[in-house]
Design an enzyme around this catalytic site. Structure first.
Site, mmCIF file in Angstrom:
data_model
loop_
_atom_site.group_PDB
_atom_site.id
_atom_site.type_symbol
_atom_site.label_atom_id
_atom_site.label_comp_id
_atom_site.label_asym_id
_atom_site.label_seq_id
_atom_site.Cartn_x
_atom_site.Cartn_y
_atom_site.Cartn_z
ATOM 1 C CB SER A 153 -1.335 -0.147 1.134
ATOM 2 O OG SER A 153 -1.222 1.539 1.544
ATOM 3 C CE1 TYR A 166 -3.687 -2.433 4.672
ATOM 4 C CE2 TYR A 166 -3.468 -0.094 3.961
ATOM 5 C CZ TYR A 166 -3.640 -1.083 3.382
ATOM 6 O OH TYR A 166 -3.920 -1.525 3.064
HETATM 7 P P1 NAI Z 1 -10.574 -7.344 -0.871
HETATM 8 O O1 NAI Z 1 -11.722 -7.032 0.975
HETATM 9 O O2 NAI Z 1 -11.334 -7.027 -1.757
HETATM 10 O O3 NAI Z 1 -10.149 -8.564 -0.591
HETATM 11 C C1 NAI Z 1 -9.024 -9.075 -0.252
HETATM 12 C C2 NAI Z 1 -9.171 -10.142 0.334
HETATM 13 O O4 NAI Z 1 -8.535 -11.208 1.160
HETATM 14 C C3 NAI Z 1 -11.135 -11.136 0.413
HETATM 15 O O5 NAI Z 1 -11.787 -11.440 -0.846
HETATM 16 C C4 NAI Z 1 -10.813 -11.368 1.972
HETATM 17 O O6 NAI Z 1 -12.281 -12.770 2.383
HETATM 18 C C5 NAI Z 1 -9.482 -12.027 2.004
HETATM 19 N N1 NAI Z 1 -8.970 -12.447 3.696
HETATM 20 C C6 NAI Z 1 -8.939 -11.510 4.592
HETATM 21 N N2 NAI Z 1 -8.626 -12.734 5.125
HETATM 22 C C7 NAI Z 1 -7.819 -13.634 5.123
HETATM 23 C C8 NAI Z 1 -7.168 -14.346 5.312
HETATM 24 N N3 NAI Z 1 -6.930 -14.783 6.871
HETATM 25 N N4 NAI Z 1 -7.380 -16.065 4.807
HETATM 26 C C9 NAI Z 1 -7.059 -15.984 3.873
HETATM 27 N N5 NAI Z 1 -8.247 -15.166 2.977
HETATM 28 C C10 NAI Z 1 -7.323 -13.627 2.982
HETATM 29 O O7 NAI Z 1 -9.596 -6.272 -0.302
HETATM 30 P P2 NAI Z 1 -8.404 -5.517 -2.088
HETATM 31 O O8 NAI Z 1 -8.617 -4.059 -1.646
HETATM 32 O O9 NAI Z 1 -8.684 -6.362 -3.043
HETATM 33 O O10 NAI Z 1 -7.421 -6.403 -0.912
HETATM 34 C C11 NAI Z 1 -6.182 -6.935 -1.414
HETATM 35 C C12 NAI Z 1 -5.096 -6.152 -1.327
HETATM 36 O O11 NAI Z 1 -5.089 -4.880 -1.375
HETATM 37 C C13 NAI Z 1 -4.481 -5.730 0.444
HETATM 38 O O12 NAI Z 1 -3.105 -6.270 0.617
HETATM 39 C C14 NAI Z 1 -4.550 -4.703 0.584
HETATM 40 O O13 NAI Z 1 -4.284 -3.843 1.825
HETATM 41 C C15 NAI Z 1 -4.179 -3.930 -0.719
HETATM 42 N N6 NAI Z 1 -4.749 -2.582 -0.808
HETATM 43 C C16 NAI Z 1 -5.929 -2.131 -0.737
HETATM 44 C C17 NAI Z 1 -6.674 -0.892 -1.058
HETATM 45 C C18 NAI Z 1 -7.596 -0.650 -1.408
HETATM 46 O O14 NAI Z 1 -7.815 0.398 -0.985
HETATM 47 N N7 NAI Z 1 -8.825 -1.744 -0.816
HETATM 48 C C19 NAI Z 1 -5.754 -0.050 -1.036
HETATM 49 C C20 NAI Z 1 -3.786 -0.562 -0.998
HETATM 50 C C21 NAI Z 1 -3.859 -1.765 -0.413
#
Ligand code: NAI
Length: 331
Positions: A153, A166
């Protein structure tokens, strides 16, 4: 790596957001895709969607903080595709907001457990398998090498008063990525860490996957705060566009990817801040800049919540009973 066709991919958090965007882009280019996620319902939906797009996809439910489950998932995917991943995407992540001084052990254990130890688990499990299968020892490129991508991030570069677990997890992940980038060069295995800001994803609802044994939080979290976060992420970058930025970095074997045209300017601002921390004059200058930025952000941060059904509340506050936290920072 430039040709993704026929490559074996493994994507954590692949049922949603950035991970699903990667599955669509690289699967669409012919990669054979395993998506793993903690949410079975989201996995089922995602696998069905990927298959409807003609993508060869396998879904495995697992919690990536559980090492036995993680190893079992890696074994299952390897048996299914006939080899370990050539494209490893360590993408899953969670977030929850509140004043640093309100944080509990469980706030740190949950966020660092998924965001940092989830990545560490992936590296420890897969790196030896990937080296054995795809290394470039003696200059012989075996099946075109391999690549590890980690989604971090922009928060990795700064400290945030209301996002301490985070941003420290992401700072650590960036550092880890640079170490592995240097270490894996001689094997022909690339490493990229991608640092986005706002993604159109379901991360606003991440607290719903928080395990019961880590439920004790110092932060005020409610349906209203979740709705507020959802309205912000609804305006984020399209996950497939984000994956396209990552693809370019993989093709060019770059260790760092920031999916914005002004990436250098963003980094210069972040590093300048750290230099400003060094001196009294620097701190004065920084405070003035922060005051100006807060004025600009007042309007910028106003989000359109008209599409949200249900309560809306500001996020980033402490629980109301934490009497050592300033009243204006509490619920
Ligand atoms: P999202 O919530 O849509 O996808 C993340 C997925 O990870 C979810 O489907 C969730 O069920 C899964 N997950 C969570 N804990 C888990 C575990 N213990 N074991 C297996 N799966 C697990 O969120 P997003 O935004 O797509 O996140 C993806 C990456 O992007 C993350 O690392 C997040 O920190 C990063 N990110 C997100 C931003 C945003 O604005 N959404 C900005 C910058 C970075």
């Amino acid at each position: 790596m430039k040709d993704f066709s026929g490559k074996i991919a493994f994507i954590t958090g692949g049922a949603s957001g950035a991970g699903l965007g990667q599955a669509k882009l690289f699967g669409g280019l012919g990669a054979k895709v395993t998506i793993v996620d903690i949410r079975q319902d989201a996995l089922d939906k995602a696998v069905a969607e990927l298959k409807s797009l003609g993508i060869d996809a396998l879904g495995i439910q697992m919690d990536l903080t559980n090492r036995e489950q993680y190893i079992a998932a890696a074994d299952k995917a390897e048996a299914h595709w006939g080899g370990p991943p050539q494209l490893l995407f360590l993408t899953a992540g969670v977030n929850t907001f509140g004043p640093a001084e309100a944080s509990t052990f469980e706030d740190f254990d949950w966020v660092l457990g998924v965001n940092l130890f989830g990545v560490i688990n992936g590296l420890v499990i897969f790196v030896p398998r990937m080296i054995k299968a795809y290394n470039k020892i003696n200059g012989e490129l075996s099946r075109e090498g391999a690549h590890i991508s980690i989604v971090s991030s922009l928060g990795a570069f700064s400290g945030f008063a209301t996002d301490a677990p985070y941003s420290c997890s992401k700072a650590a992940v960036n550092n880890l990525a640079y170490s592995y980038y240097e270490a894996l060069k001689p094997y022909g295995i690339g490493v990229t860490v991608q640092c986005p800001a706002n993604i159109r994803s379901n991360i606003g609802e991440a607290v719903r996957t928080r395990p019961a044994h880590l439920a004790n939080t110092g932060y005020h979290v409610s349906e209203g705060t979740i709705n507020m976060l959802k309205s912000i992420h609804a305006t984020g970058m399209d996950p497939v566009d984000l994956a396209k930025n990552l693809k370019q970095a993989i093709e060019n074997e770059l260790p760092l990817a920031i999916p914005y045209d002004n990436a250098e300017e963003i980094l210069q601002r972040e590093f300048k801040k750290v230099i400003q921390y060094l001196t009294v004059e620097g701190l004065r200058e920084l405070e003035e800049e922060q005051r100006r930025l807060a004025e600009i952000q007042k309007d910028f941060l106003k989000t359109d919540t008209s599409g949200i059904n249900g309560p809306i509340e500001p996020f980033g506050r402490a629980r109301s009973d934490l009497n050592w936290v300033l009243p204006e920072k509490r619920k």
